[in-house]
Motif scaffolding. Structure first.
Motif, short mmCIF file in Angstrom:
data_model
loop_
_atom_site.label_atom_id
_atom_site.label_comp_id
_atom_site.label_asym_id
_atom_site.label_seq_id
_atom_site.Cartn_x
_atom_site.Cartn_y
_atom_site.Cartn_z
N ASP A 108 1.10 -1.19 -0.09
CA ASP A 108 0.03 -0.12 -0.02
C ASP A 108 0.90 1.12 -0.05
O ASP A 108 1.62 1.49 0.97
CB ASP A 108 -0.83 0.11 1.35
N GLU A 110 0.26 4.27 0.26
CA GLU A 110 0.08 5.11 1.38
C GLU A 110 0.31 5.04 2.78
O GLU A 110 0.45 5.65 3.73
CB GLU A 110 -1.63 5.35 1.26
N LYS A 111 0.99 3.74 2.94
CA LYS A 111 1.60 3.32 4.19
C LYS A 111 3.09 3.41 3.97
O LYS A 111 3.55 2.36 3.36
CB LYS A 111 0.94 1.97 4.49
N ASP A 114 4.93 0.05 4.76
CA ASP A 114 4.45 -1.04 3.97
C ASP A 114 5.64 -1.34 2.64
O ASP A 114 5.60 -2.50 2.04
CB ASP A 114 3.17 -0.77 3.42
#
Length: 276
Positions: A108, A110-111, A114
């Motif tokens: 992801d 947006e993380k 991650d």
């Protein structure tokens, strides 16, 4: 032991989610009646990477099969050989001793955390996922990955993969489809019954031999069918037996040597097949 897709499975297995894939006991319960087939289709099957490489897809978009059984979710255990972070995924190249395969773990963006690889080079991991075939190249799409802490898990996974393979290919599965599995595997020939390192003559089921030149394959097949034992077969005999010029025999032998399929014996012009 817990019943699992027609064979018995111990509690020390590959089942489980993120809290226990590999060493957590317990079992899933399939629905009764019409739901039984759907449960079997979604069983998590332990396999070797060679089995994944040798899996069959009859035509593009068809079900991928191992031992003539449709393949859905699988689990493998292997060692990380390379790491390639990309925009949408991290690609780990995994080696389990029977072969290597790319494993893609989607991330992801947006993380921030991650995007960082969670496993180091040469570490052992267990992967749960589905086999994908994109542009004629197979890879494993990972749903879940975790580190292997106890090396016994590596040995256990190989034993469990062997057990499941034998249950299916030797007609030990219960149910009306058992005879069909037996007949299908009987017609597959010996070349398709190897689940570990490549098993013998011909390029069928032998990925390394298939990658060699045609003349190298001819040389390999000649060595495999010519008595010579550990002493090997000499260049002159090969040239006479195959009809290839000496120069071509030498080039073919170099190809086989580079791929670890033969070795020199008495001298640099005598070769024997390298058995594993």
């Amino acid at each position: 032991m817990a019943a699992y897709g027609g064979y018995q499975r111990t509690g020390f297995g590959a089942q489980g989610g993120e809290d226990g894939g590999g060493f957590m006991g317990g079992s899933q319960q399939g629905s009764q009646g019409g739901g039984q087939k759907a449960y079997a289709d979604e069983s998590l099957r332990p396999v070797t990477i060679k089995q994944l490489i040798d899996s069959v897809e009859p035509y593009p978009g068809a079900e991928i099969r191992i031992d003539n059984v449709p393949l859905t979710q699988v689990t493998v255990v292997g060692q990380v050989r390379s790491i390639n972070p990309q925009t949408t995924n991290i690609t780990y190249r995994i080696d389990d001793g029977t072969g290597t395969m790319d494993v893609k773990k989607w991330v992801d963006a947006e993380k921030p955390g991650d995007m960082e690889p969670k496993f180091g080079l040469d570490s052992y991991v267990r992967v749960h996922g589905r086999l994908k075939n994109f542009n004629s190249k197979k890879h494993l799409g990972a749903n879940f990955m975790r580190a292997v802490i106890d090396y016994n898990e590596v040995s256990y996974h190989m034993l469990e993969s062997t057990y499941v393979h034998l249950c299916i290919s030797k007609n030990m599965l219960s149910g009306p489809g058992g005879q069909e599995h037996k007949q299908a595997n009987a017609g597959a020939g010996a070349g398709g019954d190897h689940m570990f390192v490549d098993g013998g003559a011909g390029s069928g089921g032998n990925a390394r031999l298939a990658a060699c030149s045609r003349k190298a394959q001819i040389l390999y097949n000649f060595l495999n069918t010519t008595p010579g034992g550990n002493e090997g077969v000499h260049l002159n005999l090969i040239a006479n037996g195959t009809g290839m010029p000496v120069r071509d025999v030498m080039a073919a032998a170099d190809d086989l040597l580079e791929n670890g399929l033969v070795y020199t014996t008495q001298d640099d012009e005598t070769w024997a097949i390298l058995d594993y």
